[in-house]
Design an enzyme around this catalytic site. Structure first.
Site, PDB file in Angstrom:
ATOM      1  N   SER A   9     -11.212  -1.604   2.664  1.00 44.67           N
ATOM      2  CA  SER A   9     -10.280  -1.906   3.667  1.00 44.67           C
ATOM      3  C   SER A   9     -10.051  -0.502   4.309  1.00 44.67           C
ATOM      4  O   SER A   9      -9.602   0.302   3.910  1.00 44.67           O
ATOM      5  CB  SER A   9      -9.246  -2.589   3.605  1.00 44.67           C
ATOM      6  OG  SER A   9      -9.672  -3.799   3.161  1.00 44.67           O
ATOM      7  N   GLU A  66      -5.831   3.325   5.891  1.00 44.25           N
ATOM      8  CA  GLU A  66      -5.629   3.164   4.500  1.00 44.25           C
ATOM      9  C   GLU A  66      -6.348   4.337   3.650  1.00 44.25           C
ATOM     10  O   GLU A  66      -5.817   4.476   2.598  1.00 44.25           O
ATOM     11  CB  GLU A  66      -5.969   1.787   3.887  1.00 44.25           C
ATOM     12  CG  GLU A  66      -5.514   1.223   2.597  1.00 44.25           C
ATOM     13  CD  GLU A  66      -5.866  -0.014   2.135  1.00 44.25           C
ATOM     14  OE1 GLU A  66      -6.786  -0.204   1.078  1.00 44.25           O
ATOM     15  OE2 GLU A  66      -5.605  -0.896   2.952  1.00 44.25           O
ATOM     16  N   ARG A  96       0.786  -1.089  -0.204  1.00 42.15           N
ATOM     17  CA  ARG A  96      -0.149  -0.034  -0.180  1.00 42.15           C
ATOM     18  C   ARG A  96       0.934   1.214  -0.146  1.00 42.15           C
ATOM     19  O   ARG A  96       0.533   2.121   0.727  1.00 42.15           O
ATOM     20  CB  ARG A  96      -0.908  -0.119   1.237  1.00 42.15           C
ATOM     21  CG  ARG A  96      -1.811  -1.109   1.267  1.00 42.15           C
ATOM     22  CD  ARG A  96      -2.869  -1.158   0.081  1.00 42.15           C
ATOM     23  NE  ARG A  96      -3.820  -2.448   0.231  1.00 42.15           N
ATOM     24  CZ  ARG A  96      -3.531  -3.707  -0.374  1.00 42.15           C
ATOM     25  NH1 ARG A  96      -2.261  -3.580  -1.171  1.00 42.15           N
ATOM     26  NH2 ARG A  96      -4.244  -4.436  -0.323  1.00 42.15           N
TER      27      ARG A  96
END
Length: 305
Positions: free
Chosen positions: A231, A301, A178
């Site tokens: 998420s 995130e 990420r």
């Protein structure tokens, strides 16, 4: 707030594709968020460079928001310009026989995958069901089920905060879980205008079947009935954010209209009428409880601006 002169300048730069004092709840998949001073669409590199040069000259904050699937604007709002890539930034070209796909930064992942399926090109099927854009997905190195986007990435065109255009090839960026960085550039002030991928030759039927398998996995594990940003937290090294949140007893925890999904603990969903403040408060509650019980800090995130 933007001055009348700044508003006129933005209309001159962007034409009719600019709005002022915009509620971002309409443009984020969480269906919550504060207001932006301006929301502008950019149709091509020339228009985008002119817009960024003007923002630099006027010291106006700006952010490219992709499809808004990984974004939350705080209740206090964003006192600058949020930019969406449109026009030529949504185009898909390439040479299928050589396994090359070139997609604009504003191209939706669903459209990219449809093109791959039609051309019989394999390697990005794991992205099925992710509601993002190519630029935003490259910028966070989107991934799922042990796969990541940058594995297939060959070349990039970016526009920097001062309006400069650069072309980069493999070895000129660094990617991880990420994360995606380019030496010398602030990624929050860098627009991914175009991405080139090298994929494997397959058949339309096999690509479609693989996409269906990934979609089945995603639907079995992730809530889809309520607005979310996917998420919410990054997985810590060697563990899963969802497991830590569930073990902390937070499934179903709620503040206002924001709720930790009872289906998957790493999803914060809008259960009805959630504000950005509700979501941020719930995020902090989750972070605090998990940290107090495990010593692990969960990093969002989702980009909160």
């Amino acid at each position: 707030m933007l001055t009348k002169e700044q508003q006129r300048a933005l209309i001159s730069l962007c034409g009719p594709d600019v709005s002022f004092d915009v509620s971002m709840a309409r443009f984020c998949t969480l269906r919550a968020g504060g207001r932006a001073a301006a929301l502008a669409g950019s149709l091509d590199v020339e228009q985008l460079t002119a817009l960024l040069e003007y923002c630099c000259l006027e010291c106006l904050p700006w952010r490219c928001i992709g499809r808004g699937s990984n974004l939350l604007v705080r209740e206090e709002g964003f006192a600058g310009i949020l930019i969406r890539l449109r026009g030529e930034f949504t185009a898909i070209t390439g040479e299928a026989s050589a396994g090359i796909i070139i997609a604009g930064g504003g191209c939706l992942l669903a459209e990219l995958l449809g093109h791959c399926r039609h051309a019989g090109l394999s390697g990005l099927e794991f992205l099925a069901g992710i509601p993002g854009s190519v630029g935003g997905s490259v910028g966070m190195n989107a991934g799922a089920f042990g796969h990541c986007l940058t594995k297939s990435l060959q070349r990039l065109t970016v526009v920097t905060g001062d309006g400069s255009v650069r072309t980069l090839t493999q070895g000129e960026w660094t990617s991880g879980y990420r994360s995606f960085t380019i030496d010398g550039l602030d990624m929050e002030k860098t627009v991914i205008a175009q991405a080139e991928f090298r994929l494997a030759r397959s058949t339309p039927e096999q690509v479609e079947e693989t996409m269906k398998e990934f979609l089945k996995l995603r639907r079995a594990k992730q809530p889809s009935s309520l607005p979310s940003a996917g998420s919410f937290f990054k997985n810590p090294v060697g563990d899963f954010a969802g497991r830590l949140i569930e073990d902390a007893g937070l499934k179903g925890e709620r503040i206002g209209g924001a709720m930790v999904s009872p289906e998957h603990a790493n999803f914060i969903v809008n259960a009805g009428g959630a504000t950005a403040t509700d979501i941020v408060r719930l995020m902090r509650l989750v972070q605090g409880k998990v940290r107090s019980t495990t010593g692990i800090f969960l990093e969002p995130e989702v980009h909160i601006i």
